[in-house]
Each structure stands twice: as C-alpha cells, then as structure tokens.
Design a protein around this motif. Structure first.
Motif, PDB file in Angstrom:
ATOM      1  N   SER A  94     -18.083  11.599  26.013  1.00 15.46           N
ATOM      2  CA  SER A  94     -17.321  12.771  26.462  1.00 15.46           C
ATOM      3  C   SER A  94     -16.957  12.638  27.946  1.00 15.46           C
ATOM      4  CB  SER A  94     -18.122  14.062  26.230  1.00 15.46           C
ATOM      5  OG  SER A  94     -19.331  14.056  26.964  1.00 15.46           O
ATOM      6  N   ASN A  95     -17.822  12.021  28.724  1.00 15.33           N
ATOM      7  CA  ASN A  95     -17.497  11.753  30.130  1.00 15.33           C
ATOM      8  C   ASN A  95     -16.288  10.833  30.224  1.00 15.33           C
ATOM      9  OD1 ASN A  95     -21.016  11.532  30.892  1.00 15.33           O
ATOM     10  ND2 ASN A  95     -19.669  13.292  31.224  1.00 15.33           N
ATOM     11  N   ILE A  96     -16.254   9.820  29.385  1.00 14.38           N
ATOM     12  CA  ILE A  96     -15.132   8.885  29.395  1.00 14.38           C
ATOM     13  C   ILE A  96     -13.847   9.606  29.005  1.00 14.38           C
ATOM     14  CG2 ILE A  96     -14.202   6.758  28.434  1.00 14.38           C
ATOM     15  CD1 ILE A  96     -16.651   6.405  30.259  1.00 14.38           C
ATOM     16  N   ALA A  97     -13.933  10.500  28.022  1.00 19.22           N
ATOM     17  CA  ALA A  97     -12.754  11.267  27.614  1.00 19.22           C
ATOM     18  C   ALA A  97     -12.236  12.119  28.771  1.00 19.22           C
ATOM     19  CB  ALA A  97     -13.090  12.135  26.411  1.00 19.22           C
ATOM     20  N   SER A  98     -13.150  12.727  29.514  1.00 21.56           N
ATOM     21  CA  SER A  98     -12.743  13.535  30.663  1.00 21.56           C
ATOM     22  C   SER A  98     -12.086  12.670  31.733  1.00 21.56           C
ATOM     23  CB  SER A  98     -13.952  14.268  31.254  1.00 21.56           C
ATOM     24  OG  SER A  98     -14.511  15.171  30.324  1.00 21.56           O
ATOM     25  N   LEU A  99     -12.644  11.488  31.959  1.00 18.72           N
ATOM     26  CA  LEU A  99     -12.094  10.601  32.983  1.00 18.72           C
ATOM     27  C   LEU A  99     -10.699  10.102  32.612  1.00 18.72           C
ATOM     28  CD1 LEU A  99     -15.281   8.501  33.855  1.00 18.72           C
ATOM     29  CD2 LEU A  99     -14.109  10.126  35.348  1.00 18.72           C
ATOM     30  N   THR A 100     -10.498   9.769  31.336  1.00 22.13           N
ATOM     31  CA  THR A 100      -9.181   9.290  30.917  1.00 22.13           C
ATOM     32  C   THR A 100      -8.133  10.392  31.019  1.00 22.13           C
ATOM     33  OG1 THR A 100      -9.778   9.736  28.605  1.00 22.13           O
ATOM     34  CG2 THR A 100     -10.075   7.483  29.412  1.00 22.13           C
ATOM     35  N   SER A 101      -8.550  11.648  30.906  1.00 25.67           N
ATOM     36  CA  SER A 101      -7.623  12.765  31.095  1.00 25.67           C
ATOM     37  C   SER A 101      -7.306  12.976  32.578  1.00 25.67           C
ATOM     38  CB  SER A 101      -8.215  14.056  30.525  1.00 25.67           C
ATOM     39  OG  SER A 101      -8.448  13.951  29.147  1.00 25.67           O
ATOM     40  N   ARG A 102      -8.312  12.686  33.434  1.00 32.59           N
ATOM     41  CA  ARG A 102      -8.144  12.920  34.876  1.00 32.59           C
ATOM     42  C   ARG A 102      -7.345  11.811  35.542  1.00 32.59           C
ATOM     43  NH1 ARG A 102     -13.624  13.081  37.992  1.00 32.59           N
ATOM     44  NH2 ARG A 102     -14.083  14.350  36.126  1.00 32.59           N
ATOM     45  N   TYR A 103      -7.533  10.568  35.081  1.00 40.62           N
ATOM     46  CA  TYR A 103      -6.887   9.427  35.733  1.00 40.62           C
ATOM     47  C   TYR A 103      -5.793   8.861  34.826  1.00 40.62           C
ATOM     48  CZ  TYR A 103     -10.883   9.384  38.947  1.00 40.62           C
ATOM     49  OH  TYR A 103     -11.831   9.715  39.877  1.00 40.62           O
ATOM     50  N   PRO A 104      -4.530   8.995  35.204  1.00 40.59           N
ATOM     51  CA  PRO A 104      -3.464   8.418  34.385  1.00 40.59           C
ATOM     52  C   PRO A 104      -3.398   6.893  34.503  1.00 40.59           C
ATOM     53  CG  PRO A 104      -2.551   9.408  36.383  1.00 40.59           C
ATOM     54  CD  PRO A 104      -4.007   9.764  36.352  1.00 40.59           C
ATOM     55  N   GLU A 105      -3.912   6.358  35.627  1.00 39.07           N
ATOM     56  CA  GLU A 105      -3.868   4.919  35.826  1.00 39.07           C
ATOM     57  C   GLU A 105      -5.087   4.253  35.180  1.00 39.07           C
ATOM     58  OE1 GLU A 105      -6.097   6.583  39.435  1.00 39.07           O
ATOM     59  OE2 GLU A 105      -4.528   7.189  38.045  1.00 39.07           O
TER      60      GLU A 105
END
Length: 336
Positions: free
Chosen positions: A49-60
């Motif tokens: 779930s942390n990874i999912a949040s990070l992929t939403s926060r960082y487009p790059e």
C-alpha cells in the motif's frame, strides 16, 4: 543516506554508472542506456500500500531504497516499472531499470538482521550548534536566520540544549558553555550529511584531485561545492599529507570528466557527496571561506570527515582541527 557508499559500490560493480543530479535525483547509465530517477529512501520496510501511494504521488520513475523488501513489495515496484534496492548496511540487492534495460544486483545470502529503527534527523538543532560555534552571543532572531529555521523552533532547541547544560543565555545573547563539550556533543549526535555519496579513484594527489573537481563543479557556480576532510584539514591545520579528498556539492557531476574512475570504498581517493544536511552550507549572504583557491567547508564538518579518514594518524590530524575550532571560537568570543 539516500545512496550510501555500499549502494554506490554495488552499482559500480554491476556496471551501472550513477551521477547525482540533486539531493534526491540520480542519473543511471548502463550499456549506453540512461535514465533519470527520483530516489525515495525509507529507514523502515514499506508495504504494497505504501508503494501504491508513492506511485500516485510521483509521476516520474523512482528508485526505492529500503532496508528490507517483501516479495509483495518487490512485485509492486516491478509492476510500476520502478527500480528497487535493499541496503541492509552489509549487502545490497535489487533491480534497477535503465531506460528499459533491467540490471539485477545479487549478493551472497547472509543471516537476516532486523533493521535498526531510526527517527527523523534533528537537522535544525545540529545546524543551530554549528552556527553558535561560529557566532557567539547571537540572539534568537539572529540564530533563526543563521540556522534557517523558525524562531519558535530555535527557542525549543535552545531550551533542550540549555537543559543539557550545553548552552546558556547571557545579556549579550546565547553562547555555548564549553566549546569542547559542544564539539563532543555534536560529533556524537551527527549522523552524517545524508544524501547521495559517490566514490572515485585518481592517480593525482588528493589536493590536485580536489582542485580539478572544484573547477569542474564550480565552473558555473563557485558556491556549489566545498572541500572537507583531509584536504580541508591540510589547509587550516597542516599535519599530514592528505590521503582522500572529500567534497560536497549542491548537485552532482560525472567525475570521469575530471579524469577519475568509479571506485569502491577502500581504494577511493576522492569522495563526492550531494548532502541532505542543510546546515552544511553557509547561511545565505555569508561567504564560503576560500583558502589556496579552495572553497572550504566549515571546520566542524572538516573535523567530522577527518575522524573517519583512512590512515593511522587521522586521530592526530583531527585533534589539530579541533584546536583550530577551539581557538577560533574563543577569538570570536573575545571580540564579541
């Protein structure tokens, strides 16, 4: 440290060239392919779930650096087409993607260790003590400006330091009680500059390597790089021939352009860091000390780097830098 010396060495051994492009941005090169990645480092393991949040926060695309990663986390990072590295402090494993090219880093299996828990680094307090050594009898307002933090934060930090009997308030402003105790506290509390660390090897002397890199990195902005470690110590407190140059830059550079080659920790003759520590840089409006055409880091940073320098006489060299710190502080107190 976002990118530690261990990660740098593991990437180098895998044939991946890393060039810092900021405190949390790196350019990776492998077999002609290049990729610019944002580094996301966590002192504790992440969840899917942390990874999912990070992929939403960082487009790059990002490079995740963690002390441990479950199969589910590795899968989540892979599905995002991101890169990941596990840095246990003893070994580095993971997968990096360089413009479609996949590079796998593997290490021999070792006994599992529980990663140490680390809290946030008190950069503000550490910077405050730096500035108090440089500016005795400063007011809270002056210290806030020098340390780059708010006055309420300075007040809170000063109260904590006063409770530890490290600082005291006088009619003329705040001052450390004992210069040696303040230096000792700082050295014991300082976790290192953080950020991205790279190691290089060259045939020239450490001083000449430092000059070459300063000329390269500081060509467009002379304030973008400072010299610490053995070379800085040799300028302010000569004692021994410098063994390794330590430099800090606001951004990175490919030091192969300076005639250096990537190296592991033991054989490196030059260490170049893009630090996270905001206090390492002189306050806005302050001139970086320049001696013998070399822009120097503040003596407290030089002292910290000399103490971890290779060589049997590094401790004696550190004592001499310590003496310089003590003398300069007392001279400033006498003038104030």
């Amino acid at each position: 440290m976002l990118i530690s010396a261990s990660v740098w060495q593991a990437l180098t051994e895998a044939g991946v060239t890393l060039v810092p492009r900021g405190v949390d941005r790196v350019e990776l090169s492998y077999a002609g392919a290049r990729a610019l990645l944002t580094v996301v480092s966590s002192p504790t393991p992440l969840s899917p779930s942390n990874i999912a949040s990070l992929t939403s926060r960082y487009p790059e695309r990002c490079l995740i650096v963690v002390p441990a990663a479950s199969p589910a986390v590795r899968q989540a990072v892979d599905e995002a087409d991101w890169s990941w590295l596990v840095d246990t402090g003893q070994q580095v494993t993971g997968t990096v993607r360089v413009n479609g090219v996949k590079v796998v880093l593997r290490s021999p299996p070792q006994a599992a260790t529980r990663p140490a828990k680390r809290g946030p680094v008190p950069w503000g307090t550490l910077t405050l003590v730096r500035r108090m050594l440089q500016r005795p009898y400063a007011s809270q307002r002056e210290l806030a400006a020098l340390a780059g933090v708010s006055q309420p934060r300075v007040s809170q930090a000063l109260n904590v330091l006063a409770d530890q009997e490290l600082v005291r308030r006088t009619p003329n402003g705040w001052v450390v009680r004992d210069i040696d105790e303040a230096i000792r506290w700082w050295l014991e509390s300082y976790p290192g500059p953080g950020g991205i660390s790279t190691r290089w090897y060259g045939m020239a002397s450490a001083v000449e390597q430092a000059r070459t890199v300063v000329a390269l990195v500081g060509a467009t902005d002379p304030t973008a790089v400072v010299v610490s470690g053995d070379v800085g110590a040799d300028v302010i407190a000569p004692w021994r021939a410098p063994i390794r140059a330590v430099l800090y830059g606001r951004t990175g550079a490919n030091l192969e352009d300076a005639g250096l080659v990537p190296a592991g920790g033991d054989e490196a003759t030059l260490e170049f860091n893009v630090p996270r520590d905001p206090g390492l840089w002189q306050p806005s409006g302050s001139a970086t000390p320049v001696t013998n055409s070399l822009p120097l880091a503040d003596p407290l940073q030089i002292l910290w780097d000399v103490r971890r320098s290779p060589g049997p006489d590094s401790e004696e060299a550190a004592h001499r830098v310590w003496d310089v710190l003590r003398r300069r502080h007392r001279d400033r107190r006498d003038v104030a």
